[in-house]
Design an enzyme around this catalytic site. Structure first.
Site, PDB file in Angstrom:
ATOM      1  N   HIS A   1      -1.114   3.458 -44.702  1.00  0.00           N
ATOM      2  CA  HIS A   1      -0.284   3.851 -43.510  1.00  0.00           C
ATOM      3  C   HIS A   1       0.067   5.411 -43.574  1.00  0.00           C
ATOM      4  CE1 HIS A   1      -1.421  -0.852 -43.076  1.00  0.00           C
ATOM      5  NE2 HIS A   1      -1.087   0.035 -42.059  1.00  0.00           N
TER       6      HIS A   1
ATOM      7  N   GLU B   1      -8.013  -8.813 -36.584  1.00  0.00           N
ATOM      8  CA  GLU B   1      -7.563  -7.583 -37.824  1.00  0.00           C
ATOM      9  C   GLU B   1      -8.127  -9.057 -39.446  1.00  0.00           C
ATOM     10  OE1 GLU B   1      -4.439  -4.613 -38.450  1.00  0.00           O
ATOM     11  OE2 GLU B   1      -3.432  -6.376 -37.490  1.00  0.00           O
TER      12      GLU B   1
ATOM     13  N   ASP C   1      -7.711  -2.480 -41.341  1.00  0.00           N
ATOM     14  CA  ASP C   1      -6.926  -4.367 -41.896  1.00  0.00           C
ATOM     15  C   ASP C   1      -8.632  -5.287 -41.946  1.00  0.00           C
ATOM     16  OD1 ASP C   1      -5.097  -4.257 -42.830  1.00  0.00           O
ATOM     17  OD2 ASP C   1      -3.218  -3.644 -41.721  1.00  0.00           O
TER      18      ASP C   1
ATOM     19  N   CYS D   1      -8.654   0.173 -32.012  1.00  0.00           N
ATOM     20  CA  CYS D   1      -7.424   0.559 -32.392  1.00  0.00           C
ATOM     21  C   CYS D   1      -7.278   0.792 -34.218  1.00  0.00           C
ATOM     22  CB  CYS D   1      -6.099   0.164 -32.286  1.00  0.00           C
ATOM     23  SG  CYS D   1      -5.457  -1.049 -32.766  1.00  0.00           S
TER      24      CYS D   1
HETATM   25  C1  PEP Z   1      -5.864  -1.460 -37.886  1.00  0.00           C
HETATM   26  O1  PEP Z   1      -5.592  -2.838 -39.388  1.00  0.00           O
HETATM   27  O2  PEP Z   1      -6.158  -1.417 -38.134  1.00  0.00           O
HETATM   28  C2  PEP Z   1      -4.263  -1.218 -37.655  1.00  0.00           C
HETATM   29  C3  PEP Z   1      -4.819  -0.509 -36.389  1.00  0.00           C
HETATM   30  O3  PEP Z   1      -3.068  -1.333 -38.190  1.00  0.00           O
HETATM   31  P1  PEP Z   1      -2.447  -0.622 -38.847  1.00  0.00           P
HETATM   32  O4  PEP Z   1      -3.341   0.315 -39.422  1.00  0.00           O
HETATM   33  O5  PEP Z   1      -1.335  -0.347 -38.776  1.00  0.00           O
HETATM   34  O6  PEP Z   1      -2.553  -1.973 -39.597  1.00  0.00           O
HETATM   35 MG    MG Z   2      -3.297  -3.514 -39.269  1.00  0.00          MG
END
Ligand code: PEP
Ligand code: MG
Length: 493
Positions: A98, A340, A364, A411
């Site tokens: 992250h 996810e 994820d 996303c």
């Molecule tokens: C993902 O898992 O693709 C996502 C957008 O959420 P994060 O990266 O915050 O886990």
């Molecule tokens: Mg995620």
């Protein structure tokens, strides 16, 4: 002070006082309170460091600062003023973590997991950070400096060339319209996103605000910050994700200790077990929209069963009812679910029946489908966006959502990879949401592509069984379309 007055020297007095506080915390039965001992110890160490050093603690960052840390944290991202900052290097971590995603959203070249870099010897020493290749060059030679200066100029020219398109919509050469939204988290993302003409927010990572705090933000504090977000983007849609902590997203004031955090208490699992946290956040989001009437969308992370959705929706309806009963006039927001976890792929249709939209969290989803920890540099090569199983799953999710006449977006970072964006567009993804750094690049590539060509590519890749071959094939097609220079993407190592 009392101990110093009895004749102890300051450092020793500090150590005794801190040790006795820490011992008190260690003896507490409650895990949360016991963990606070670590905070007191950390504070003691910081005071001790100041006592023992002659420096004033005020750091003057030089021009072109590269921040090198043993493990980059979200708090580090704000340490150096942005006009002085040119790179981040982290000895540990990985490019899919992250913190790496947030760093990229800032547009700062970042290399994670450099391993054996002797950071203590590098203070004020010359260095090159190559965020494309994921490499760091210390004490660069003159020809390396010349080479990278040329790359920096080329990049600047590329970005400048793209800037003119920020107020244009994204439409393919043959007239197909694609919605390009942004992912936000830090407040700095908002200005960058607006500058680049974002058409909406596909993922607002609300947990970033929680991570920057040293306690849970109150409902009022949350409302204020959500309202700023809504005001900045209105009338464009803003998709707020409910608190997604756990995994590698820890709150210092809410410790979670687990052997396998990514398979543990994460996202919706935590908030459904703590409805008071969930309800406060939902109320803050809905109330933030009072008088703005922005297109607020609420999104649930880490969903692995429909029971979680039913429960979350019950709580959201309860929060909405209470707000209306309080006399506040606001619309009920759309509610969506992140896909996810592989289970959600297989149940995409059941999920789509229950909610207003789906959004794939490919970061994820790839980690869970391929059993590759997104934070483990050792297996980073196995983390493949173009893995045939991943592409089949993405295709199925788009079909499932559309068969229920629901919108579907993506996303994860994949949406910001121009070659992947072409495939996703062909699959029918209605929204591609990415960090603002990638927005204009993806817009340029898609606007110079034909949807018919994208369909041909998709048809071919869905018959292929090897991630490397798929990647090579797509890259070759990008070259064929005259867009080869845009597929150089940041790898982060
Ligand atoms: C993902 O898992 O693709 C996502 C957008 O959420 P994060 O990266 O915050 O886990
Ligand atoms: Mg995620």
């Amino acid at each position: 002070v009392a101990l110093i007055k009895t004749g102890e020297w300051a450092q020793s007095a500090l150590r005794k006082v801190i040790s006795s506080h820490v011992a008190n915390f260690d003896a507490m039965g409650d895990l949360y309170l016991r963990e606070r001992g670590a905070d007191v110890r950390g504070l003691g160490n910081r005071v001790l460091a100041r006592l023992q050093s002659s420096d004033t603690g005020i750091v003057e960052y030089p021009e072109n600062t590269i921040l090198v840390s043993s493990e980059l944290t979200p708090a580090d991202l704000a340490l150096v003023p942005t006009d002085k900052l040119v790179g981040f290097v982290s000895v540990k971590g990985s490019g899919k973590s992250h913190v790496a995603i947030l760093a990229e959203a800032m547009g700062v070249p970042t290399v994670m997991a450099v391993g054996d870099l002797p950071i203590e010897l590098l203070d004020h020493k010359p260095m090159i950070v190559d965020g494309f290749q994921g490499t760091v060059i210390t004490y660069p030679k003159a020809e390396e400096v010349t080479y990278y200066e040329k790359i920096i100029k080329e990049e600047a020219a590329l970005v400048e060339g793209l800037e003119g398109t920020s107020d244009k919509l994204c439409v393919t050469k043959d007239g197909h319209r694609v919605r390009l939204w942004v992912n936000t988290g830090l407040m700095t993302d908002v200005a960058r996103s607006l500058e680049r003409g974002a058409e909406g927010v596909g993922l607002y990572r609300t947990e970033v605000h929680f991570m920057m705090n040293d306690r849970f933000p109150t409902e009022e504090e949350q409302k204020k910050i959500y309202r700023e977000h809504l005001l900045a983007f209105a009338p464009r849609p803003v998709t707020m994700r409910t608190l997604d902590i756990g995994g590698d997203k820890a709150l210092s004031y809410f410790p979670i200790e687990e052997a396998n955090p990514f398979l543990g208490w994460r996202g919706i699992r935590v908030t459904l077990d703590h409805p008071e946290i969930f309800l406060a956040q939902i109320r803050a989001m809905i109330r933030a929209n009072e008088g703005i009437d922005a297109d607020l969308r609420i999104m649930l992370p880490m969903v692995s069963s429909v029971a979680e959705i039913d429960e979350a929706q019950r709580l959201i309806s309860q929060a909405y009812r209470e707000i209306i009963e309080d006399g506040v006039q606001v619309e009920m927001p759309d509610v969506g679910v992140m896909v996810e976890v592989p289970a959600a792929v297989y149940q995409a249709r059941d999920i789509a029946k229950r909610v207003d939209f789906l959004s794939v969290g490919s970061n994820d989803l790839i980690q869970y489908m391929l059993a590759v920890d997104r934070n483990n540099a050792q297996v980073a090569e196995l983390y493949q966006e173009f893995h045939p199983a991943v592409l089949q799953a993405l295709n199925q999710v788009a079909e499932a959502a559309h068969s229920e006449k629901k919108g579907v977006g993506i996303c994860g970072e994949m949406a910001g990879n121009p070659s992947a964006a072409v495939i996703l567009m062909a699959m029918g993804y209605d929204v591609l949401s990415m960090n603002s750094t990638r927005l204009l690049l993806v817009k340029h590539v898609l606007s110079n592509f034909d949807m018919s060509h994208a369909h041909e590519i998709l048809e071919e890749v869905l018959t292929m069984d090897n991630a490397y071959l798929i990647k090579n094939y797509v890259d070759e097609q990008m070259n064929r379309a005259g867009l080869g220079q845009f597929i150089r993407v940041r790898k982060h190592s």
